[in-house]
Design a protein around this motif. Structure first.
Motif, PDB file in Angstrom:
ATOM      1  N   UNK A  40       0.250  -1.141   0.110  1.00 56.24           N
ATOM      2  CA  UNK A  40      -0.214  -0.084   0.092  1.00 56.24           C
ATOM      3  C   UNK A  40       1.383   0.905  -0.229  1.00 56.24           C
ATOM      4  N   UNK A  41       1.837   1.024   0.778  1.00 59.29           N
ATOM      5  CA  UNK A  41       2.925   2.565   0.668  1.00 59.29           C
ATOM      6  C   UNK A  41       3.287   2.924  -0.139  1.00 59.29           C
ATOM      7  N   UNK A  42       4.045   1.705  -1.555  1.00 59.07           N
ATOM      8  CA  UNK A  42       4.319   1.819  -2.537  1.00 59.07           C
ATOM      9  C   UNK A  42       3.332   2.749  -3.973  1.00 59.07           C
ATOM     10  N   UNK A  43       1.928   2.047  -3.522  1.00 54.19           N
ATOM     11  CA  UNK A  43       0.855   2.368  -4.197  1.00 54.19           C
ATOM     12  C   UNK A  43       0.680   4.197  -3.699  1.00 54.19           C
ATOM     13  N   UNK A  44       0.259   4.498  -2.506  1.00 54.13           N
ATOM     14  CA  UNK A  44      -0.030   5.646  -1.617  1.00 54.13           C
ATOM     15  C   UNK A  44       1.306   6.858  -2.949  1.00 54.13           C
ATOM     16  N   UNK A  45       2.556   6.547  -2.677  1.00 54.72           N
ATOM     17  CA  UNK A  45       3.986   7.092  -3.529  1.00 54.72           C
ATOM     18  C   UNK A  45       3.131   7.343  -4.024  1.00 54.72           C
ATOM     19  N   UNK A  46       2.581   6.100  -5.647  1.00 55.75           N
ATOM     20  CA  UNK A  46       2.834   6.615  -6.664  1.00 55.75           C
ATOM     21  C   UNK A  46       1.185   7.622  -6.729  1.00 55.75           C
ATOM     22  N   UNK A  47       0.481   7.610  -5.960  1.00 57.81           N
ATOM     23  CA  UNK A  47      -0.495   8.007  -6.155  1.00 57.81           C
ATOM     24  C   UNK A  47      -0.563   9.959  -5.945  1.00 57.81           C
ATOM     25  N   UNK A  48       0.444   9.839  -5.117  1.00 62.81           N
ATOM     26  CA  UNK A  48       1.163  11.891  -5.027  1.00 62.81           C
ATOM     27  C   UNK A  48       2.045  12.205  -5.333  1.00 62.81           C
ATOM     28  N   UNK A  49       2.404  11.352  -7.018  1.00 63.96           N
ATOM     29  CA  UNK A  49       3.066  11.932  -8.160  1.00 63.96           C
ATOM     30  C   UNK A  49       1.238  11.992  -9.464  1.00 63.96           C
ATOM     31  N   UNK A  50       0.774  10.853  -9.434  1.00 62.80           N
ATOM     32  CA  UNK A  50       0.294  10.809 -10.652  1.00 62.80           C
ATOM     33  C   UNK A  50      -1.087   9.776 -10.508  1.00 62.80           C
ATOM     34  N   UNK A  51      -2.173  10.096 -10.637  1.00 61.77           N
ATOM     35  CA  UNK A  51      -3.295   9.603 -10.294  1.00 61.77           C
ATOM     36  C   UNK A  51      -4.088   8.774 -11.434  1.00 61.77           C
ATOM     37  N   UNK A  52      -4.541   7.795 -11.634  1.00 62.94           N
ATOM     38  CA  UNK A  52      -4.947   6.637 -12.255  1.00 62.94           C
ATOM     39  C   UNK A  52      -6.533   7.058 -12.155  1.00 62.94           C
ATOM     40  N   UNK A  53      -7.160   5.585 -13.131  1.00 63.84           N
ATOM     41  CA  UNK A  53      -8.686   6.261 -13.430  1.00 63.84           C
ATOM     42  C   UNK A  53      -9.218   5.104 -12.224  1.00 63.84           C
ATOM     43  N   UNK A  54      -8.516   3.897 -11.885  1.00 65.70           N
ATOM     44  CA  UNK A  54      -9.231   3.370 -11.128  1.00 65.70           C
ATOM     45  C   UNK A  54      -7.650   2.791 -10.170  1.00 65.70           C
TER      46      UNK A  54
END
Length: 126
Positions: A40-54
């Motif tokens: 989850x931490x890796x996903x949150x890190x990426x989400x702070x840079x770019x947001x997906x469609x799903x």
């Protein structure tokens, strides 16, 4: 934070490499941009840079609970309306209810077929 442009993008988090490979194989050939995360931490890190469609989130993760991850995603303004599909190998109704209350938009019970995941993803990315 930038939204992803182009074909629908999907961020998948699951601690099982076989599930990650299965989802990549099922979704990428159908035009989805799939990024895989084991935590989850890796996903949150990426989400702070770019947001997906799903987001596709497993209920059981090693360092954080998938339901807590959904809550964390919902607390990020840019992710408040991004659909979240929960995956679960548990047949426990209470966990499914908790996931939906936390902000998930749907769930899929493991094991599932490629057709089932594609149909769910298609419904949630319309």
């Amino acid at each position: 934070m930038q939204p992803v442009t182009g074909p629908p993008s999907i961020y998948v988090v699951d601690d099982d490499p076989l599930i990650l490979a299965f989802l990549q194989t099922a979704l990428a050939p159908r035009g989805y941009g799939v990024e895989l995360f084991e935590t989850g931490a890796a996903l949150l890190g990426k989400t702070r840079v770019r947001v997906p469609s799903l987001f596709v989130v497993d209920v059981r993760l090693p360092t954080t609970d998938g339901i807590e991850l959904v809550r964390a995603l919902r607390s990020i303004d840019a992710c408040a309306e991004i659909p979240i599909l929960m995956l679960t190998g548990e047949g426990r109704l209470d966990r499914i209810v908790m996931a939906m209350q936390a902000g998930a938009n749907g769930y899929l019970m493991k094991p599932f077929s490629p057709e089932q995941i594609v149909a769910k993803v298609r419904d949630l990315t319309r």
